[in-house]
Design an enzyme around this catalytic site. Structure first.
Site, PDB file in Angstrom:
ATOM      1  N   CYS A  21      -7.929  -1.328  24.525  1.00 12.09           N
ATOM      2  CA  CYS A  21      -7.215  -1.405  23.256  1.00 12.09           C
ATOM      3  C   CYS A  21      -7.532  -2.737  22.579  1.00 12.09           C
ATOM      4  O   CYS A  21      -7.546  -3.766  23.244  1.00 12.09           O
ATOM      5  CB  CYS A  21      -5.715  -1.278  23.536  1.00 12.09           C
ATOM      6  SG  CYS A  21      -4.709  -1.305  22.055  1.00 12.09           S
ATOM      7  N   PRO A  22      -7.811  -2.728  21.299  1.00 10.90           N
ATOM      8  CA  PRO A  22      -7.728  -1.630  20.330  1.00 10.90           C
ATOM      9  C   PRO A  22      -9.071  -0.962  20.034  1.00 10.90           C
ATOM     10  O   PRO A  22      -9.155  -0.180  19.093  1.00 10.90           O
ATOM     11  CB  PRO A  22      -7.211  -2.332  19.082  1.00 10.90           C
ATOM     12  CG  PRO A  22      -7.918  -3.669  19.124  1.00 10.90           C
ATOM     13  CD  PRO A  22      -7.985  -4.020  20.608  1.00 10.90           C
TER      14      PRO A  22
END
Length: 75
Positions: free
Chosen positions: A14-15
């Site tokens: 992430c992200p």
């Protein structure tokens, strides 16, 4: 299910899977389907939130071992 574009987000945290999916969806036409394969366990929660925020439909998500496969339809 049939998909129009494939995104390999394995090994990304992430992200990055969301950012790459956002870019890939922008290249599709409305109604087309993107398949994303990711290994980040947080991606399940992230893609659910992303679908709600953007209006793109999360059609399915399947876990196979440490891989998560998502099908997302562009709005």
């Amino acid at each position: 299910m049939e998909f129009h574009k494939d995104l390999d987000a394995r090994g990304l945290n992430c992200p990055l899977p969301i950012l790459k999916a956002k870019k890939a969806l922008a290249e599709l036409e409305s109604g087309q389907v993107l398949r994303i394969v990711a290994t980040d366990p947080g991606s399940v929660r992230d893609f659910q939130a992303f679908a709600k925020q953007t209006g793109n439909a999360l059609l399915s998500h399947i876990q196979q071992g440490t891989e998560f496969t998502f099908l997302m339809r562009r709005k």
